[in-house]
Write an enzyme that holds these catalytic residues in place. Structure first.
Site, PDB file in Angstrom:
ATOM      1  N   GLU A 241      37.264  28.747  36.545  1.00 25.11           N
ATOM      2  CA  GLU A 241      37.879  28.008  37.024  1.00 25.11           C
ATOM      3  C   GLU A 241      38.076  26.909  34.911  1.00 25.11           C
ATOM      4  O   GLU A 241      37.099  26.286  34.961  1.00 25.11           O
ATOM      5  CB  GLU A 241      37.085  27.672  38.028  1.00 25.11           C
ATOM      6  CG  GLU A 241      37.955  27.723  38.763  1.00 25.11           C
ATOM      7  CD  GLU A 241      38.560  27.876  39.890  1.00 25.11           C
ATOM      8  OE1 GLU A 241      39.630  27.280  39.516  1.00 25.11           O
ATOM      9  OE2 GLU A 241      39.009  28.492  40.956  1.00 25.11           O
TER      10      GLU A 241
ATOM     11  N   HIS B 139      42.031  29.729  36.591  1.00 31.91           N
ATOM     12  CA  HIS B 139      42.556  29.011  37.213  1.00 31.91           C
ATOM     13  C   HIS B 139      42.403  27.824  36.890  1.00 31.91           C
ATOM     14  O   HIS B 139      41.889  27.162  35.946  1.00 31.91           O
ATOM     15  CB  HIS B 139      41.548  28.892  38.289  1.00 31.91           C
ATOM     16  CG  HIS B 139      41.267  30.380  39.502  1.00 31.91           C
ATOM     17  ND1 HIS B 139      41.725  31.150  40.331  1.00 31.91           N
ATOM     18  CD2 HIS B 139      40.611  31.533  38.798  1.00 31.91           C
ATOM     19  CE1 HIS B 139      41.751  31.786  40.405  1.00 31.91           C
ATOM     20  NE2 HIS B 139      40.123  32.917  39.857  1.00 31.91           N
ATOM     21  N   TYR B 140      43.130  26.601  37.766  1.00 26.83           N
ATOM     22  CA  TYR B 140      42.686  25.476  37.826  1.00 26.83           C
ATOM     23  C   TYR B 140      41.892  24.596  39.485  1.00 26.83           C
ATOM     24  O   TYR B 140      42.343  25.597  40.008  1.00 26.83           O
ATOM     25  CB  TYR B 140      43.693  24.605  37.610  1.00 26.83           C
ATOM     26  CG  TYR B 140      44.938  23.963  38.525  1.00 26.83           C
ATOM     27  CD1 TYR B 140      44.385  23.979  39.911  1.00 26.83           C
ATOM     28  CD2 TYR B 140      46.107  24.226  37.814  1.00 26.83           C
ATOM     29  CE1 TYR B 140      45.354  23.538  40.436  1.00 26.83           C
ATOM     30  CE2 TYR B 140      47.549  23.943  38.769  1.00 26.83           C
ATOM     31  CZ  TYR B 140      46.879  24.161  39.728  1.00 26.83           C
ATOM     32  OH  TYR B 140      48.219  23.455  40.277  1.00 26.83           O
ATOM     33  N   THR B 141      40.588  24.075  38.863  1.00 26.63           N
ATOM     34  CA  THR B 141      40.677  23.859  39.711  1.00 26.63           C
ATOM     35  C   THR B 141      41.152  23.074  41.528  1.00 26.63           C
ATOM     36  O   THR B 141      40.902  23.459  42.386  1.00 26.63           O
ATOM     37  CB  THR B 141      39.199  22.550  40.344  1.00 26.63           C
ATOM     38  OG1 THR B 141      39.755  21.718  39.581  1.00 26.63           O
ATOM     39  CG2 THR B 141      38.061  23.705  39.562  1.00 26.63           C
TER      40      THR B 141
ATOM     41  N   ASP C 157      48.720  28.432  39.437  1.00 28.34           N
ATOM     42  CA  ASP C 157      47.517  27.780  38.909  1.00 28.34           C
ATOM     43  C   ASP C 157      46.736  28.682  37.568  1.00 28.34           C
ATOM     44  O   ASP C 157      47.135  30.408  38.239  1.00 28.34           O
ATOM     45  CB  ASP C 157      46.436  27.099  39.734  1.00 28.34           C
ATOM     46  CG  ASP C 157      45.393  28.654  40.490  1.00 28.34           C
ATOM     47  OD1 ASP C 157      46.270  29.069  41.131  1.00 28.34           O
ATOM     48  OD2 ASP C 157      44.098  28.879  40.224  1.00 28.34           O
TER      49      ASP C 157
ATOM     50  N   HIS D 271      45.643  33.286  38.150  1.00 27.48           N
ATOM     51  CA  HIS D 271      45.914  33.166  39.770  1.00 27.48           C
ATOM     52  C   HIS D 271      47.705  33.445  40.413  1.00 27.48           C
ATOM     53  O   HIS D 271      47.524  34.534  40.481  1.00 27.48           O
ATOM     54  CB  HIS D 271      45.171  31.979  39.763  1.00 27.48           C
ATOM     55  CG  HIS D 271      44.601  32.397  41.468  1.00 27.48           C
ATOM     56  ND1 HIS D 271      44.192  31.161  42.463  1.00 27.48           N
ATOM     57  CD2 HIS D 271      44.663  33.425  42.299  1.00 27.48           C
ATOM     58  CE1 HIS D 271      43.724  32.005  43.381  1.00 27.48           C
ATOM     59  NE2 HIS D 271      44.037  33.114  43.655  1.00 27.48           N
TER      60      HIS D 271
HETATM   61 ZN   LIG Z   1      42.785  30.098  41.675  1.00 24.59          ZN
END
Ligand SMILES: [Zn+2]
Length: 230
Positions: free
Chosen positions: A90, A25-27, A142, A132
């Site tokens: 993340e 993921h990215y935040t 993401d 994600h």
């Molecule tokens: Zn995510």
């Protein structure tokens, strides 16, 4: 790799389900500190096993034996409780909403080292290292098209296909489903998620010739890999 404990209360039991997926993921928040605070906020009800800052600092937030709450409403290859069966990582990045930018080398270096350890600890096959957006294509973008999936695959993390023959437009939906994408999501969304991961130069949801060839190459390699294992 520098690991700092930053425990999150947002976790529960995996309910006996084994770990067989890795979800990245990215935040998507304005600052790293804001993201870390949210991932530890009981009211937010979100978390990840690890969060990696842009300088490469790794925050350990939820023990791998526990279920972290990172994937939300999601689907892959017939399964819906992706949190129960996955490790979630993340990456600090403002994301598409707040100024999406390349992931620094220090961050990707730490991610690579961490993923290698995780893949040593759990039976996660390369084609189940996903974004994600792969498991929630209608809701999530993401880690996005700047994420270096090809480089990670070259480092032994994940799956990167060589292009194959054009399977034709009608084959897109069945081939995407065969890999694991949710059949109930509009095709354009699944195509965009596939492009974001495997053909990031143009993410427009259009199944053009290059996208179709990339997908058929992926499925051909996937079929070889999965039949060799059974
Ligand atoms: Zn995510």
């Amino acid at each position: 790799m520098k690991i700092i404990e930053r425990p999150s209360p947002n976790q529960d039991t995996r309910g006996g389900v084994g770990v067989d997926m890795l979800v990245l993921h990215y935040t998507g928040m304005t600052s790293g500190e804001a993201a870390l605070a949210r991932l530890c906020d009981p009211a937010a009800k979100v978390s990840a096993h690890y969060t990696i800052d842009e300088d490469g600092t790794v925050y350990a937030m939820v023990p791998e034996a526990q279920r972290a709450w990172h994937a939300g409403l999601s689907f892959w290859a017939g399964a819906r409780d992706i949190n129960a069966r996955s490790i979630g990582i993340e990456l600090i990045n403002p994301g598409h909403e707040f100024g999406y930018r390349p992931f620094p080398d220090a961050q990707i270096g730490a991610l690579t080292a961490l993923c290698r350890q995780i893949l040593d600890r759990h039976a996660i096959v390369p084609w189940r290292v996903l974004g994600h957006s792969d498991v929630a294509p209608a809701r999530k973008d993401d880690p996005g098209e700047l994420f270096p999936w090809a480089g990670l695959a070259a480092a032994g993390i994940g799956f990167w296909p060589a292009p194959g023959d054009d399977p034709g437009e009608a084959a897109m939906a069945p081939l995407l489903m065969r890999y694991g994408y949710d059949p109930d999501v509009p095709l354009e969304k699944s195509v965009a998620a596939f492009q974001r991961h495997f053909r990031p130069s143009c993410v427009d949801g259009m199944a053009d010739r290059e996208t179709r060839g990339t997908l058929s190459g992926l499925i051909a390699a996937y079929d070889v890999a999965t039949s060799a294992r059974t």
